[in-house]
Design a protein around this motif. Structure first.
Motif, short mmCIF file in Angstrom:
data_model
loop_
_atom_site.label_atom_id
_atom_site.label_comp_id
_atom_site.label_asym_id
_atom_site.label_seq_id
_atom_site.Cartn_x
_atom_site.Cartn_y
_atom_site.Cartn_z
N LEU A 170 0.87 -1.22 -0.03
CA LEU A 170 -0.01 -0.08 0.02
C LEU A 170 0.85 1.28 0.04
N SER A 171 1.87 1.26 0.60
CA SER A 171 2.88 2.61 0.91
C SER A 171 3.56 2.62 -0.71
N LEU A 172 3.85 1.59 -1.38
CA LEU A 172 4.33 1.68 -2.82
C LEU A 172 3.16 2.45 -3.69
N LEU A 173 1.98 1.75 -3.41
CA LEU A 173 0.86 2.38 -4.30
C LEU A 173 0.38 3.91 -3.86
N ALA A 174 0.73 4.10 -2.82
CA ALA A 174 0.32 5.69 -2.30
C ALA A 174 1.27 6.56 -2.81
N GLU A 175 2.60 6.20 -3.23
CA GLU A 175 3.42 6.89 -3.63
C GLU A 175 3.27 7.20 -5.33
N ILE A 176 2.67 6.05 -5.92
CA ILE A 176 2.42 6.30 -7.14
C ILE A 176 1.25 7.22 -7.36
N ALA A 177 0.12 7.08 -6.62
CA ALA A 177 -0.92 8.00 -6.50
C ALA A 177 -0.75 9.15 -6.51
N ASP A 178 0.48 9.55 -5.63
CA ASP A 178 0.92 11.10 -5.49
C ASP A 178 1.38 11.71 -6.80
#
Length: 636
Positions: free
Chosen positions: A282-290
């Motif tokens: 989830l933390s990697l996905l959040a970075e992509i979302a940013d």
């Protein structure tokens, strides 16, 4: 190219249970590089904005990334001035560890008509060569005759075949019939089966029922694709997974929901700790979302109010990718205020056509015809070439009976074909190579020309001249208004924003007609309300302060005004795509004399009288407007 030992898909390596758990680890296909921006941003995302975040996307561990197909091919050439083949090759290099997937419209490939079998085979061969691992192949009418050649071609190049059922609801569609279709697709050689819910119609109960019925009959992995247009998709995904679906489509949250797919992060979080845990970070996905949150702001001008969750979708059944494009098309016609009327007309046209699923190209056929019905003020007054071809059977077999009155308006007493439409097509590749006359640099260029001849030729010419300039990302520039009331546009466009005492108005000079008594009609749109203004020049509307500024570039009528009964004109602005007659030809009233592309559809233009063609005042590629004489026919 990706590591094939890791990424090659078979039914065996997809059906792996998560160790120590009951149930299956859910696999994710992320649509962030294709369907999500097609659905929300009118397919305008540029390759550069994808490459910046590619290293992170490649680390996620997706089952696949959807990167190509659908409207992206057209949009790259037409608007972004990018070579779609170069985009694919670039993404392949940037994403070495991830399966790349495309959406392929069967015999339509990524265009809007059926192409000959040799073009289909060559397109799939080159797509695989340039980086596609998974071909999601569908036919808009669920006529499996139209995907046979594409499926075999994909199997021949050792790609993964995701054979697809277009999900829809109507009096002629049932879950049992979808299961029968899935069994035929298995026999055809499919590696996975996709349920493509392009309009967000799957309810949780229907999702569970359909997947359960499929699992009773087939063993291949089931892949669910839906849009959150009606707000049901996440719930429907969960029920599909519980019924046995192994793969789902999601989109990174910053370009998710509404007419896009459900948010990747939300689905990953919802399944965490369950037997269906995706295992994604989830933390990697959040970075992509940013990253994509910032990117989305750049494309603000392409967003519309019609891409949010709207339960009316359950009635009109418009797919996500169509709504944002339809809104843009109506804006181009200065008719965005007609959107609700068009949405109401679409189900009526769909019924007339035998309830086709609304997915490209049938969504464009139905949507454009519905739009013309509203804009013309009369149903089927103007009938597109695609509508005629549909009623002729050239798209395939309609799911249900068509309305006979609408059919007769479209094709008269002509009989519809019953064979596979592509059986009527001669091989095209050799002729295309001759026609393009050295303007193509590669076989990929020839394929681009095959799909979009007018757009591709323009692209090739601009590329050769070093003038590939994409449409601007920035919204309209504001104009300064002096205390005297003079307006000075910053960049002298034909469209701008004027701010007076804090109130902003969107002004567009849409075109100019023919002079009458010393004055010329200019068509001025103020906040999408079209007004005709008779003036001597634009300085009456756009006075300036001292000093010279460049005037707005306005397309003015260069052809005679249509006055005589034999003057052929177009009912809608567009670009000439074909001319069917020559000077001296005899024509009968109602004959098609040329076609004009508008709203991505070819619209036939007919002669109003019988007679002889005396003059042709246009050539292929010309932009034309209503009230111009395009062809002169003399009555005999």
């Amino acid at each position: 190219m990706p590591n094939k030992s890791k990424n090659t898909t078979t039914a065996a390596n997809l059906n792996t249970k998560a160790e120590g758990k009951t149930g299956f680890r859910t696999r994710i296909t992320d649509t962030i590089l294709r369907d999500s921006h097609q659905s929300l941003l009118a397919t305008r995302m540029r390759t550069a904005d994808m490459l910046e975040v590619a290293p992170l996307l490649d680390k996620v561990g997706y089952w696949s990334l959807e990167v190509w197909g659908g409207a992206t091919f057209d949009s790259c050439l037409r608007f972004l001035k990018e070579d779609p083949w170069e985009r694919l090759k670039t993404l392949r290099k940037a994403l070495p560890n991830t399966r790349l997937q495309m959406l392929l419209r069967g015999q339509n490939l990524v265009g809007y008509r059926h192409y000959s079998d040799d073009v289909v085979r060559k397109f799939i061969e080159r797509s695989a060569k340039n980086g596609i691992d998974v071909f999601r192949i569908f036919d808009a009418l669920n006529d499996i005759r139209n995907i046979e050649v594409a499926v075999k071609a994909a199997k021949d190049v050792k790609a993964t075949v995701e054979a697809t059922i277009c999900y829809t609801t109507s009096p002629v569609h049932t879950h049992e019939a979808f299961v029968e279709m899935a069994q035929k697709l298995v026999n055809m050689g499919a590696d996975t089966i996709c349920i493509k819910d392009m309009a967000g119609l799957l309810t949780p109960g229907a999702s569970f029922d359909l997947v359960s019925k499929l699992k009773q009959k087939i063993t291949l992995p089931i892949h669910i694709h839906s849009h959150d247009s009606s707000g049901l998709a996440s719930m429907s995904y969960l029920k599909a997974i519980e019924a046995g679906a192994e793969i789902i489509d999601t989109a990174i949250s910053s370009l998710a929901s509404g007419t896009s797919q459900p948010p990747t992060e939300s689905i990953v979080a919802a399944l965490r700790g369950t037997p269906y845990d995706t295992g994604l970070d989830l933390s990697l996905l959040a970075e992509i979302a940013d990253h994509f949150r910032a990117v989305r702001k750049k494309y603000k001008r392409f967003e519309s109010e019609f891409t949010a969750i709207n339960t009316k979708t359950l009635v009109v059944q418009i797919p996500g990718g169509m709504i944002s494009n339809l809104a843009n098309q109506l804006k181009e016609q200065n008719a965005i205020d007609k959107m609700d009327e068009v949405l109401e007309e679409i189900p009526r046209v769909r019924k007339d056509m035998g309830y086709p699923p609304l997915v490209t190209p049938t969504s464009q056929v139905v949507g454009t015809q519905a739009t013309l019905n509203i804009l013309m003020g009369e149903r089927y007054k103007v009938i597109t070439s695609e509508t005629r071809n549909y009623f002729k059977g050239l798209y395939g077999r309609p799911p249900g009976p068509v309305d006979e009155e609408a059919r007769k308006k479209a094709i008269g007493d002509e009989k519809a074909i019953t064979c596979r439409p592509a059986d009527l097509l001669e091989p095209e590749l050799d002729k295309l190579i001759r026609d393009i006359d050295g303007k193509a640099k590669t076989i990929e260029d020839i394929l681009s020309y095959a799909l979009f001849p007018i757009v591709a030729l323009e692209f090739f010419e601009q590329r050769e001249a070093g003038k590939l300039e994409p449409e601007p990302l920035e919204d309209l520039k504001e104009a300064e208004v002096t205390t005297e009331g003079h307006m000075v546009p910053h960049l002298a466009p034909s469209e701008f924003i004027v701010t007076v005492h804090g109130e902003s108005y969107r002004i567009k000079v849409a075109g100019a007609g023919h002079r009458v008594e010393g004055k010329r009609p200019f068509f001025i749109s103020v906040d999408n309300r079209l007004e005709e203004v008779m003036i001597e020049s634009l300085t009456e509307v756009i006075p300036t302060t001292a000093g010279e500024i460049e005037r707005p570039s306005i397309t003015q009528s260069s052809r005679p005004k249509a006055r005589k009964e034999g003057d052929v004109t177009t009912p809608i602005p567009g670009k000439v795509t074909s001319i069917k007659i020559a000077v001296g030809d005899k024509v009968s009233e109602g004959d098609t004399v040329l076609t004009v592309e508008a709203m991505k559809m070819e619209n036939e233009v007919h002669t109003p009288i019988s007679g002889t063609v005396k003059k042709i005042l246009v050539k292929i590629g010309d932009s034309v407007n209503p009230d111009e004489t395009l062809i002169e026919v003399e009555k005999e």
